[in-house]
Motif scaffolding. Structure first.
Motif, PDB file in Angstrom:
ATOM      1  N   HIS A  10     -26.371   2.121 -71.067  1.00  0.00           N
ATOM      2  CA  HIS A  10     -27.653   2.291 -71.750  1.00  0.00           C
ATOM      3  C   HIS A  10     -27.509   2.216 -73.268  1.00  0.00           C
ATOM      4  O   HIS A  10     -28.496   2.067 -73.984  1.00  0.00           O
ATOM      5  N   ALA A  11     -26.289   2.308 -73.767  1.00  0.00           N
ATOM      6  CA  ALA A  11     -26.048   2.256 -75.213  1.00  0.00           C
ATOM      7  C   ALA A  11     -24.615   1.816 -75.440  1.00  0.00           C
ATOM      8  O   ALA A  11     -23.743   2.030 -74.588  1.00  0.00           O
ATOM      9  N   PRO A  12     -24.332   1.190 -76.589  1.00  0.00           N
ATOM     10  CA  PRO A  12     -22.956   0.787 -76.890  1.00  0.00           C
ATOM     11  C   PRO A  12     -22.038   1.999 -77.015  1.00  0.00           C
ATOM     12  O   PRO A  12     -22.471   3.104 -77.320  1.00  0.00           O
ATOM     13  N   GLY A  13     -20.752   1.777 -76.760  1.00  0.00           N
ATOM     14  CA  GLY A  13     -19.773   2.827 -76.940  1.00  0.00           C
ATOM     15  C   GLY A  13     -19.150   3.282 -75.639  1.00  0.00           C
ATOM     16  O   GLY A  13     -19.380   2.712 -74.578  1.00  0.00           O
ATOM     17  N   MET A  14     -18.324   4.330 -75.734  1.00  0.00           N
ATOM     18  CA  MET A  14     -17.555   4.776 -74.577  1.00  0.00           C
ATOM     19  C   MET A  14     -18.186   5.960 -73.882  1.00  0.00           C
ATOM     20  O   MET A  14     -18.786   6.838 -74.507  1.00  0.00           O
ATOM     21  N   THR A  15     -18.048   5.977 -72.567  1.00  0.00           N
ATOM     22  CA  THR A  15     -18.464   7.083 -71.729  1.00  0.00           C
ATOM     23  C   THR A  15     -17.430   7.250 -70.626  1.00  0.00           C
ATOM     24  O   THR A  15     -16.679   6.324 -70.319  1.00  0.00           O
ATOM     25  N   LEU A  16     -17.404   8.419 -70.021  1.00  0.00           N
ATOM     26  CA  LEU A  16     -16.527   8.630 -68.878  1.00  0.00           C
ATOM     27  C   LEU A  16     -17.133   7.971 -67.645  1.00  0.00           C
ATOM     28  O   LEU A  16     -18.253   8.287 -67.251  1.00  0.00           O
ATOM     29  N   GLN A  17     -16.414   7.016 -67.066  1.00  0.00           N
ATOM     30  CA  GLN A  17     -16.845   6.428 -65.807  1.00  0.00           C
ATOM     31  C   GLN A  17     -16.541   7.400 -64.667  1.00  0.00           C
ATOM     32  O   GLN A  17     -17.328   7.570 -63.749  1.00  0.00           O
ATOM     33  N   SER A  18     -15.380   8.027 -64.761  1.00  0.00           N
ATOM     34  CA  SER A  18     -14.950   9.035 -63.797  1.00  0.00           C
ATOM     35  C   SER A  18     -13.893   9.883 -64.475  1.00  0.00           C
ATOM     36  O   SER A  18     -13.584   9.677 -65.647  1.00  0.00           O
ATOM     37  N   ALA A  19     -13.313  10.808 -63.729  1.00  0.00           N
ATOM     38  CA  ALA A  19     -12.266  11.632 -64.310  1.00  0.00           C
ATOM     39  C   ALA A  19     -11.038  10.820 -64.675  1.00  0.00           C
ATOM     40  O   ALA A  19     -10.217  11.250 -65.496  1.00  0.00           O
ATOM     41  N   LYS A  20     -10.908   9.608 -64.096  1.00  0.00           N
ATOM     42  CA  LYS A  20      -9.700   8.801 -64.272  1.00  0.00           C
ATOM     43  C   LYS A  20      -9.934   7.516 -65.063  1.00  0.00           C
ATOM     44  O   LYS A  20      -8.988   6.737 -65.244  1.00  0.00           O
ATOM     45  N   SER A  21     -11.146   7.259 -65.527  1.00  0.00           N
ATOM     46  CA  SER A  21     -11.400   6.002 -66.234  1.00  0.00           C
ATOM     47  C   SER A  21     -12.513   6.164 -67.268  1.00  0.00           C
ATOM     48  O   SER A  21     -13.374   7.038 -67.145  1.00  0.00           O
TER      49      SER A  21
ATOM     50  N   ALA B 146      -8.097   2.544 -67.979  1.00  0.00           N
ATOM     51  CA  ALA B 146      -7.414   3.648 -67.310  1.00  0.00           C
ATOM     52  C   ALA B 146      -5.919   3.461 -67.504  1.00  0.00           C
ATOM     53  O   ALA B 146      -5.457   2.393 -67.904  1.00  0.00           O
ATOM     54  N   HIS B 147      -5.157   4.523 -67.213  1.00  0.00           N
ATOM     55  CA  HIS B 147      -3.700   4.417 -67.329  1.00  0.00           C
ATOM     56  C   HIS B 147      -3.042   5.302 -66.288  1.00  0.00           C
ATOM     57  O   HIS B 147      -3.091   6.537 -66.372  1.00  0.00           O
ATOM     58  N   GLU B 148      -2.467   4.673 -65.271  1.00  0.00           N
ATOM     59  CA  GLU B 148      -1.682   5.353 -64.243  1.00  0.00           C
ATOM     60  C   GLU B 148      -2.437   6.524 -63.612  1.00  0.00           C
ATOM     61  O   GLU B 148      -1.847   7.561 -63.288  1.00  0.00           O
ATOM     62  N   ALA B 149      -3.749   6.355 -63.431  1.00  0.00           N
ATOM     63  CA  ALA B 149      -4.601   7.369 -62.791  1.00  0.00           C
ATOM     64  C   ALA B 149      -4.539   8.723 -63.493  1.00  0.00           C
ATOM     65  O   ALA B 149      -4.793   9.769 -62.878  1.00  0.00           O
ATOM     66  N   GLN B 150      -4.229   8.733 -64.782  1.00  0.00           N
ATOM     67  CA  GLN B 150      -4.234   9.986 -65.529  1.00  0.00           C
ATOM     68  C   GLN B 150      -5.673  10.399 -65.835  1.00  0.00           C
ATOM     69  O   GLN B 150      -6.594   9.584 -65.824  1.00  0.00           O
ATOM     70  N   ASN B 151      -5.865  11.674 -66.106  1.00  0.00           N
ATOM     71  CA  ASN B 151      -7.192  12.183 -66.449  1.00  0.00           C
ATOM     72  C   ASN B 151      -7.610  11.676 -67.822  1.00  0.00           C
ATOM     73  O   ASN B 151      -6.780  11.575 -68.737  1.00  0.00           O
ATOM     74  N   CYS B 152      -8.898  11.376 -67.972  1.00  0.00           N
ATOM     75  CA  CYS B 152      -9.434  10.827 -69.218  1.00  0.00           C
ATOM     76  C   CYS B 152     -10.340  11.837 -69.916  1.00  0.00           C
ATOM     77  O   CYS B 152     -11.081  12.575 -69.259  1.00  0.00           O
ATOM     78  N   PHE B 153     -10.291  11.808 -71.236  1.00  0.00           N
ATOM     79  CA  PHE B 153     -11.112  12.697 -72.052  1.00  0.00           C
ATOM     80  C   PHE B 153     -11.594  11.935 -73.281  1.00  0.00           C
ATOM     81  O   PHE B 153     -10.910  11.031 -73.767  1.00  0.00           O
ATOM     82  N   ILE B 154     -12.762  12.308 -73.779  1.00  0.00           N
ATOM     83  CA  ILE B 154     -13.327  11.672 -74.971  1.00  0.00           C
ATOM     84  C   ILE B 154     -13.450  12.718 -76.072  1.00  0.00           C
ATOM     85  O   ILE B 154     -13.971  13.815 -75.847  1.00  0.00           O
TER      86      ILE B 154
END
Length: 225
Positions: free
Chosen positions: A16-27, A86-94
């Motif tokens: 809905h807008a440019p930029g980053m969001t969490l797709q899931s806990a892993k991406s 994503a990276h090796e199924a690690q948890n993602c945070f913004i």
């Protein structure tokens, strides 16, 4: 075709807008409108009109090769579209970095970030002789930073009255007001990572926060030639 796999929990939705969001806990999903930066090899999917350019030395000093203890080459992503990282199924945070903020991050934990952020690679003070040196990325400016971490990170407050000592293999990053030095602890050397000699930790002093992952550094994978 019917399956829980196709539920809304797993389905990618239009941005809905440019930029980053969490797709899931892993991406992390990044809606690109112009340019952004990411770790090489971290893109797992994309759609739209995007170009991916590997950079070893950078252009105009903005995009640099991030040389850490493990090495972290970056790439520029340009155009209009969406990309998933994503990276090796690690948890993602913004992390939202605002003007005046300074965040020091271990290069292995950087996934992607806005092109509006500036960064430089610095040797961690007091840790130049451990494991070939500790090199971290120092982020400033205004924008969003996507990080990865094995497991759920622990954020520990640091105060002048209570410095914090962390395993150099486990530290993710810390805030600007903290100073670093090496602390050698002979007495607990045999209790850390199965060692039998002198233990070395990174000592953080001042006022701020340190981020620690609940995992030690994993062995580096052999390079493919």
């Amino acid at each position: 075709m019917k399956s829980d796999l196709f539920s809304s929990d797993h389905m990618a939705q239009p941005a809905h807008a440019p930029g980053m969001t969490l797709q899931s806990a892993k991406s992390i999903k990044y809606a690109v409108s112009g340019e952004m930066h990411a770790r090489q090899g971290a893109m797992i999917a994309y759609r739209g009109d995007l170009q991916f350019e590997r950079k070893s030395q950078g252009v105009g000093g903005m995009l640099k090769r991030a040389v850490t203890g493990e090495g972290l080459p970056l790439m520029a992503v340009r155009g209009q579209g969406e990309a998933w990282f994503a990276h090796e199924a690690q948890n993602c945070f913004i992390v939202d970095i605002e003007p005046g903020d300074v965040l020091t991050v271990n290069g292995r934990n950087v996934l992607c970030f806005d092109a509006t952020l500036s960064y430089e690679i610095k040797t961690v003070k007091g840790a130049g002789m451990t494991g070939g040196g500790l090199f971290n990325s120092v982020f400033t400016g205004a924008g969003r930073l996507g990080l990865v971490c094995e497991g759920t990170p622990l954020v520990i407050p640091v105060s002048p009255q209570q410095p914090v000592f962390v395993d150099t293999d486990a530290v993710v990053g810390w805030t600007a007001q903290l100073s670093t030095s090496l602390h050698r602890s002979q007495s607990i050397g045999s209790m850390i990572r199965g060692g039998s000699g002198e233990a070395v930790q990174l000592k953080l002093e001042g006022e701020g926060y340190v981020i620690v992952r609940p995992s030690e550094a994993t062995p580096q994978k052999p390079q493919q030639h």
